[in-house]
Write an enzyme that holds these catalytic residues in place. Sequence first.
Site, PDB file in Angstrom:
ATOM      1  N   ASP A  43      49.918 -19.095   2.734  1.00  0.00           N
ATOM      2  CA  ASP A  43      49.751 -19.265   4.579  1.00  0.00           C
ATOM      3  C   ASP A  43      49.208 -18.545   5.191  1.00  0.00           C
ATOM      4  O   ASP A  43      49.102 -18.544   6.765  1.00  0.00           O
ATOM      5  CB  ASP A  43      51.063 -18.082   5.211  1.00  0.00           C
ATOM      6  CG  ASP A  43      50.640 -16.624   4.414  1.00  0.00           C
ATOM      7  OD1 ASP A  43      49.537 -16.439   4.237  1.00  0.00           O
ATOM      8  OD2 ASP A  43      51.432 -15.954   4.943  1.00  0.00           O
ATOM      9  N   GLY A  44      47.835 -18.420   4.304  1.00  0.00           N
ATOM     10  CA  GLY A  44      46.072 -18.336   5.332  1.00  0.00           C
ATOM     11  C   GLY A  44      46.341 -17.556   5.776  1.00  0.00           C
ATOM     12  O   GLY A  44      44.913 -16.085   6.167  1.00  0.00           O
ATOM     13  N   GLU A  45      46.676 -16.351   4.941  1.00  0.00           N
ATOM     14  CA  GLU A  45      46.631 -14.306   4.910  1.00  0.00           C
ATOM     15  C   GLU A  45      45.457 -14.086   4.230  1.00  0.00           C
ATOM     16  O   GLU A  45      45.461 -14.985   3.059  1.00  0.00           O
ATOM     17  CB  GLU A  45      47.736 -13.747   5.052  1.00  0.00           C
ATOM     18  CG  GLU A  45      48.920 -13.333   5.927  1.00  0.00           C
ATOM     19  CD  GLU A  45      49.763 -12.970   5.677  1.00  0.00           C
ATOM     20  OE1 GLU A  45      49.778 -11.806   5.005  1.00  0.00           O
ATOM     21  OE2 GLU A  45      50.484 -12.664   6.458  1.00  0.00           O
TER      22      GLU A  45
ATOM     23  N   ARG B 203      27.447 -14.045  23.159  1.00  0.00           N
ATOM     24  CA  ARG B 203      27.316 -14.419  24.430  1.00  0.00           C
ATOM     25  C   ARG B 203      28.913 -14.249  25.395  1.00  0.00           C
ATOM     26  O   ARG B 203      28.196 -14.849  26.736  1.00  0.00           O
ATOM     27  CB  ARG B 203      26.822 -15.791  23.704  1.00  0.00           C
ATOM     28  CG  ARG B 203      26.301 -16.715  23.617  1.00  0.00           C
ATOM     29  CD  ARG B 203      26.059 -17.838  22.512  1.00  0.00           C
ATOM     30  NE  ARG B 203      27.117 -18.652  22.049  1.00  0.00           N
ATOM     31  CZ  ARG B 203      26.870 -19.242  21.650  1.00  0.00           C
ATOM     32  NH1 ARG B 203      26.081 -20.534  22.116  1.00  0.00           N
ATOM     33  NH2 ARG B 203      27.439 -19.278  20.074  1.00  0.00           N
ATOM     34  N   GLN B 204      29.000 -13.216  25.330  1.00  0.00           N
ATOM     35  CA  GLN B 204      30.489 -13.171  25.605  1.00  0.00           C
ATOM     36  C   GLN B 204      30.357 -11.591  26.720  1.00  0.00           C
ATOM     37  O   GLN B 204      31.293 -11.142  26.354  1.00  0.00           O
ATOM     38  CB  GLN B 204      31.741 -13.673  25.657  1.00  0.00           C
ATOM     39  CG  GLN B 204      31.986 -15.039  25.408  1.00  0.00           C
ATOM     40  CD  GLN B 204      33.654 -15.465  24.427  1.00  0.00           C
ATOM     41  OE1 GLN B 204      34.583 -14.985  25.253  1.00  0.00           O
ATOM     42  NE2 GLN B 204      33.742 -16.109  23.726  1.00  0.00           N
TER      43      GLN B 204
ATOM     44  N   HIS C 136      22.175 -11.716  21.343  1.00  0.00           N
ATOM     45  CA  HIS C 136      21.920 -12.730  22.266  1.00  0.00           C
ATOM     46  C   HIS C 136      21.862 -11.935  23.786  1.00  0.00           C
ATOM     47  O   HIS C 136      20.984 -12.873  24.745  1.00  0.00           O
ATOM     48  CB  HIS C 136      23.564 -13.777  22.531  1.00  0.00           C
ATOM     49  CG  HIS C 136      23.189 -14.846  23.439  1.00  0.00           C
ATOM     50  ND1 HIS C 136      22.216 -15.994  23.169  1.00  0.00           N
ATOM     51  CD2 HIS C 136      23.864 -14.792  24.480  1.00  0.00           C
ATOM     52  CE1 HIS C 136      21.728 -16.254  24.104  1.00  0.00           C
ATOM     53  NE2 HIS C 136      22.220 -16.002  25.384  1.00  0.00           N
TER      54      HIS C 136
ATOM     55  N   LYS D 263      16.311 -24.161  32.986  1.00  0.00           N
ATOM     56  CA  LYS D 263      17.484 -25.338  32.695  1.00  0.00           C
ATOM     57  C   LYS D 263      18.501 -24.409  32.755  1.00  0.00           C
ATOM     58  O   LYS D 263      18.912 -23.588  33.868  1.00  0.00           O
ATOM     59  CB  LYS D 263      17.779 -25.182  31.476  1.00  0.00           C
ATOM     60  CG  LYS D 263      18.709 -23.722  30.880  1.00  0.00           C
ATOM     61  CD  LYS D 263      18.996 -24.025  28.982  1.00  0.00           C
ATOM     62  CE  LYS D 263      19.832 -22.405  28.980  1.00  0.00           C
ATOM     63  NZ  LYS D 263      20.214 -22.412  27.593  1.00  0.00           N
TER      64      LYS D 263
ATOM     65  N   ARG E 293      22.915 -24.502  32.486  1.00  0.00           N
ATOM     66  CA  ARG E 293      24.053 -24.623  31.423  1.00  0.00           C
ATOM     67  C   ARG E 293      25.507 -25.358  32.086  1.00  0.00           C
ATOM     68  O   ARG E 293      25.636 -24.889  32.787  1.00  0.00           O
ATOM     69  CB  ARG E 293      24.318 -23.384  30.738  1.00  0.00           C
ATOM     70  CG  ARG E 293      25.682 -24.014  29.306  1.00  0.00           C
ATOM     71  CD  ARG E 293      25.015 -22.553  28.375  1.00  0.00           C
ATOM     72  NE  ARG E 293      24.287 -22.871  28.137  1.00  0.00           N
ATOM     73  CZ  ARG E 293      24.198 -23.762  26.564  1.00  0.00           C
ATOM     74  NH1 ARG E 293      25.141 -24.574  26.540  1.00  0.00           N
ATOM     75  NH2 ARG E 293      23.342 -23.161  26.393  1.00  0.00           N
TER      76      ARG E 293
ATOM     77  N   ASP F  31      13.402 -18.936  20.257  1.00  0.00           N
ATOM     78  CA  ASP F  31      14.877 -18.292  21.118  1.00  0.00           C
ATOM     79  C   ASP F  31      15.068 -18.021  19.942  1.00  0.00           C
ATOM     80  O   ASP F  31      15.204 -18.123  19.046  1.00  0.00           O
ATOM     81  CB  ASP F  31      15.624 -19.646  20.772  1.00  0.00           C
ATOM     82  CG  ASP F  31      16.609 -19.856  22.543  1.00  0.00           C
ATOM     83  OD1 ASP F  31      16.756 -18.691  22.949  1.00  0.00           O
ATOM     84  OD2 ASP F  31      17.481 -20.627  23.030  1.00  0.00           O
TER      85      ASP F  31
END
Length: 304
Positions: A36-38, A95-96, A129, A191, A193, A217
């Site tokens: 089931d993915g667990e 990045r968040q 980041h 730049k 985004r 980068d």
Amino acid sequence: MELTVFSGTANRALGENLARTLGRPLGRCHLERFPDGELYVEVQEDVRGRNVCLIQPTAPPVGEHLMELLLMADACWRAGAARLMAVVPYFGYARQDRRGKPGEALGGKLVVDLLERGRFERLVAVHLHTPALEGCFGMPLEHLDASHLLAEAARPHAGDGAVVVSPDLGAVKLAERYARQLGLPLAIVHKRRMSGSEVSVRGLVGEVRGLRPIIVDDMISTAGTIAATAETVLKEGCAEDITVVATHALLVGPAVERLSQVPIRRLISTDSVPQQRTLPFEHSVVGLAPLLADAICRVTSERR
């Protein structure tokens, strides 16, 4: 206090290299996925009263590897580990780090909160980041910088006639470190985004005509930024001998195709995430195990 090192499945090769550098066997840990993915995790080492180091970059698929790390931590804690340290060479969701709109989630802070719930006492990361993310951590953070290692790897291509290029304003400080270490001039691309994978270049500050660009980068995801930067410096008359240097070479989605459409001569990156074996250009990989091992030894020796 004795140290036991476990590796998740996100980058097993780096985990093995780290354990070898520390002079310890890699701890046995059984991971299995149910139909089931667990995910099922079982630590098969005696960790009672020991320092435990768990190495797992949260590389794609980020959610799966993050959950695996948390389950490993829970298993070790319930087995009596004295202290837990997370080594996350590539930190997904970095990045968040802030909200640009009222309806957005603050993903970076949420992931930090989840790791703190995993009972980690300390986290080791390589080149987040943005340094602003450090303010989200309630636990001690060892924020490592691999740029000096990458700059030395790029030195053979950094003689007379080379220039360091920052692909955006956010990477200027990083590019300045490379330029200073290599003794090269600096050019900066401005730049904007457009989306998670599309960028628009506004202009270039600095001279690249006739010079060999070294584009630096912190990470390459879909390579939209790097490809746009390469196209910009080519239009400005640079030499068709472009080197790209990045700490984290994710190379997801259209990244390889984009980079193959511009004359990228070589890529230099670390092994923070698993590396693709075949690329249409030269790829040099700088190992992170010595850098990580040094940080772990310094931290664990302080506790004695």
